[in-house]
Design a protein around this motif. Sequence first.
Motif, mmCIF file in Angstrom:
data_model
loop_
_atom_site.group_PDB
_atom_site.id
_atom_site.type_symbol
_atom_site.label_atom_id
_atom_site.label_comp_id
_atom_site.label_asym_id
_atom_site.label_seq_id
_atom_site.Cartn_x
_atom_site.Cartn_y
_atom_site.Cartn_z
ATOM 1 N N SER A 1 45.715 55.507 6.825
ATOM 2 C CA SER A 1 46.870 54.930 7.508
ATOM 3 C C SER A 1 47.818 56.010 8.021
ATOM 4 O O SER A 1 48.313 55.942 9.157
ATOM 5 N N SER A 2 48.060 57.035 7.203
ATOM 6 C CA SER A 2 48.968 58.108 7.606
ATOM 7 C C SER A 2 48.385 58.933 8.746
ATOM 8 O O SER A 2 49.114 59.351 9.663
ATOM 9 N N PHE A 3 47.090 59.177 8.700
ATOM 10 C CA PHE A 3 46.477 59.960 9.780
ATOM 11 C C PHE A 3 46.482 59.171 11.090
ATOM 12 O O PHE A 3 46.764 59.731 12.158
ATOM 13 N N GLU A 4 46.181 57.890 11.018
ATOM 14 C CA GLU A 4 46.222 57.058 12.221
ATOM 15 C C GLU A 4 47.633 57.037 12.806
ATOM 16 O O GLU A 4 47.808 57.126 14.025
ATOM 17 N N ARG A 5 48.629 56.916 11.940
ATOM 18 C CA ARG A 5 50.015 56.900 12.411
ATOM 19 C C ARG A 5 50.385 58.235 13.059
ATOM 20 O O ARG A 5 51.126 58.285 14.048
ATOM 21 N N SER A 6 49.862 59.321 12.519
ATOM 22 C CA SER A 6 50.137 60.640 13.079
ATOM 23 C C SER A 6 49.614 60.757 14.506
ATOM 24 O O SER A 6 50.306 61.257 15.406
ATOM 25 N N LEU A 7 48.387 60.302 14.729
ATOM 26 C CA LEU A 7 47.816 60.362 16.076
ATOM 27 C C LEU A 7 48.567 59.445 17.032
ATOM 28 O O LEU A 7 48.791 59.808 18.192
ATOM 29 N N ARG A 8 48.964 58.269 16.561
ATOM 30 C CA ARG A 8 49.732 57.368 17.428
ATOM 31 C C ARG A 8 51.067 58.004 17.809
ATOM 32 O O ARG A 8 51.528 57.877 18.948
ATOM 33 N N TRP B 1 53.780 77.237 18.079
ATOM 34 C CA TRP B 1 54.766 76.875 17.070
ATOM 35 C C TRP B 1 54.045 76.385 15.821
ATOM 36 O O TRP B 1 53.009 75.726 15.910
ATOM 37 N N ASN B 2 54.611 76.692 14.652
ATOM 38 C CA ASN B 2 54.010 76.313 13.380
ATOM 39 C C ASN B 2 54.965 75.388 12.640
ATOM 40 O O ASN B 2 56.000 75.821 12.122
ATOM 41 N N TYR B 3 54.608 74.099 12.586
ATOM 42 C CA TYR B 3 55.428 73.110 11.894
ATOM 43 C C TYR B 3 54.812 72.660 10.573
ATOM 44 O O TYR B 3 55.249 71.662 9.987
ATOM 45 N N ALA B 4 53.812 73.390 10.104
ATOM 46 C CA ALA B 4 53.220 73.074 8.806
ATOM 47 C C ALA B 4 54.243 73.360 7.704
ATOM 48 O O ALA B 4 55.124 74.209 7.850
ATOM 49 N N VAL B 5 54.095 72.651 6.583
ATOM 50 C CA VAL B 5 55.013 72.817 5.448
ATOM 51 C C VAL B 5 54.191 72.887 4.173
ATOM 52 O O VAL B 5 53.369 71.995 3.911
ATOM 53 N N SER B 6 54.400 73.935 3.386
ATOM 54 C CA SER B 6 53.672 74.062 2.125
ATOM 55 C C SER B 6 53.962 72.863 1.224
ATOM 56 O O SER B 6 55.106 72.434 1.098
ATOM 57 N N GLY B 7 52.915 72.363 0.610
ATOM 58 C CA GLY B 7 53.048 71.203 -0.269
ATOM 59 C C GLY B 7 52.901 69.868 0.431
ATOM 60 O O GLY B 7 52.895 68.818 -0.216
ATOM 61 N N SER B 8 52.773 69.870 1.760
ATOM 62 C CA SER B 8 52.690 68.618 2.509
ATOM 63 C C SER B 8 51.409 67.857 2.200
ATOM 64 O O SER B 8 50.353 68.444 1.972
ATOM 65 N N ARG B 9 51.553 66.551 2.231
ATOM 66 C CA ARG B 9 50.400 65.662 2.155
ATOM 67 C C ARG B 9 50.265 64.906 3.468
ATOM 68 O O ARG B 9 51.108 65.032 4.359
ATOM 69 N N MET B 10 49.228 64.105 3.577
ATOM 70 C CA MET B 10 48.994 63.391 4.831
ATOM 71 C C MET B 10 50.164 62.475 5.186
ATOM 72 O O MET B 10 50.460 62.279 6.369
ATOM 73 N N ALA B 11 50.847 61.951 4.198
ATOM 74 C CA ALA B 11 52.003 61.083 4.461
ATOM 75 C C ALA B 11 53.128 61.828 5.173
ATOM 76 O O ALA B 11 53.990 61.206 5.814
ATOM 77 N N ASP B 12 53.138 63.156 5.069
ATOM 78 C CA ASP B 12 54.167 63.964 5.732
ATOM 79 C C ASP B 12 53.789 64.336 7.164
ATOM 80 O O ASP B 12 54.621 64.863 7.912
ATOM 81 N N LEU B 13 52.549 64.076 7.529
ATOM 82 C CA LEU B 13 52.079 64.529 8.834
ATOM 83 C C LEU B 13 52.756 63.831 10.011
ATOM 84 O O LEU B 13 53.028 64.483 11.029
ATOM 85 N N PRO B 14 53.051 62.526 9.960
ATOM 86 C CA PRO B 14 53.713 61.907 11.116
ATOM 87 C C PRO B 14 55.020 62.592 11.512
ATOM 88 O O PRO B 14 55.312 62.751 12.705
ATOM 89 N N ALA B 15 55.807 63.027 10.524
ATOM 90 C CA ALA B 15 57.070 63.706 10.845
ATOM 91 C C ALA B 15 56.801 65.044 11.518
ATOM 92 O O ALA B 15 57.500 65.432 12.474
ATOM 93 N N GLN B 16 55.798 65.763 11.029
ATOM 94 C CA GLN B 16 55.436 67.026 11.678
ATOM 95 C C GLN B 16 54.928 66.774 13.096
ATOM 96 O O GLN B 16 55.217 67.534 14.020
ATOM 97 N N MET B 17 54.176 65.696 13.255
ATOM 98 C CA MET B 17 53.614 65.391 14.568
ATOM 99 C C MET B 17 54.712 65.008 15.561
ATOM 100 O O MET B 17 54.570 65.249 16.770
ATOM 101 N N THR B 18 55.787 64.427 15.073
ATOM 102 C CA THR B 18 56.920 64.130 15.947
ATOM 103 C C THR B 18 57.493 65.410 16.541
ATOM 104 O O THR B 18 57.786 65.494 17.744
ATOM 105 N N LYS B 19 57.614 66.445 15.703
ATOM 106 C CA LYS B 19 58.099 67.741 16.186
ATOM 107 C C LYS B 19 57.092 68.358 17.158
ATOM 108 O O LYS B 19 57.472 68.932 18.186
ATOM 109 N N ALA B 20 55.820 68.237 16.813
ATOM 110 C CA ALA B 20 54.776 68.794 17.676
ATOM 111 C C ALA B 20 54.795 68.138 19.055
ATOM 112 O O ALA B 20 54.721 68.812 20.088
ATOM 113 N N ALA B 21 54.899 66.811 19.075
ATOM 114 C CA ALA B 21 54.855 66.070 20.330
ATOM 115 C C ALA B 21 56.020 66.433 21.238
ATOM 116 O O ALA B 21 55.892 66.419 22.467
ATOM 117 N N ALA B 22 57.160 66.769 20.652
ATOM 118 C CA ALA B 22 58.331 67.122 21.458
ATOM 119 C C ALA B 22 58.081 68.368 22.304
ATOM 120 O O ALA B 22 58.695 68.552 23.356
#
Length: 300
Positions: free
Chosen positions: A162-169, A110-131
């Motif tokens: 901070s955003s990357f750490e939150r994404s991994l958590r 599955w591809n949950y990447a979004v054009s224009g995303s920054r690291m601050a957007d990664l936690p939301a993508q990671m939520t979808k990935a984790a599901a």
Amino acid sequence: MRKRSHRSRTVAAVVSAALLGVAGCDAAGGASPAPDGTRAKAKPSAPPAPVWDTSPASMVAVGDSITRGFDACSVLSDCPEVSWATGSDKEVNSLALRLLGTTGAARRSWNYAVSGSRMADLPAQMTKAAARRPALVTVMAGANDACRPSVAEMTSVADFRSSFERSLRTLRTASPRSQVYVTSVPDLKRLWSQGRTNVMGKAVWKLGICQSMLADPDAVDSAATARRDEVQGRVEAYNSVLKEVCATDRLCRFDGGAVFDYDFGTRQLSPWDWFHPSRNGQAQLAEIAYRGITGRKAVT
């Protein structure tokens, strides 16, 4: 005298037996406490290091426009079928195709990447990935944090961390066994130096692509050089953060700077904007990731 002698021999025998008993316990390592400072301390056993799975059964890709195949097929448009991570295009031979095969890639990537995303957007993508509870998550993010309308608007290194750490958590909370493969941020200055030779590419750049690096592409005065150097320094700092944070997670692997070090030539750049990866560039990214995850050479 005879009684006293007999009594003395009896006492001596008892004392000797007691002494032999003590010596026997010591020789056998009995329960007698050792003198202070000589007692061996039991070392706590460390948990076994997790084994990296080089053949994950499913995967999710998160990140930005590069993972969406932006500008690889037509101008200013996503083209996920040529994505290095999950694309179906045989010319690219994406990571998903190499790891999962054609059928597996269609069903278990599955591809949950979004054009224009920054690291601050990664936690939301990671939520979808984790599901999805995938065996593998690929991360390619950070270029847009440096590619801003101006140098002053670049994401700070602290906020990036901070955003990357939150994404991994976020991932670990919902999917603790997922492996994570993190690619470095590309060398934006190298992309500028390659693309500035193309007139059409420079015209597209004026539409707003990565102005912190690409504004006034032909300018080489001290101010322009200092601006590009500052962007480059920020990219290098982002890559240091990715490496450091990934190292704190037992199931995270950083690419060691492989994408940053790759010498993208004009063949690997989009014919539409001369900045994003072309089909060939996407194929090179797929190869870099495949080697990083499996340690094996190309699959043809």
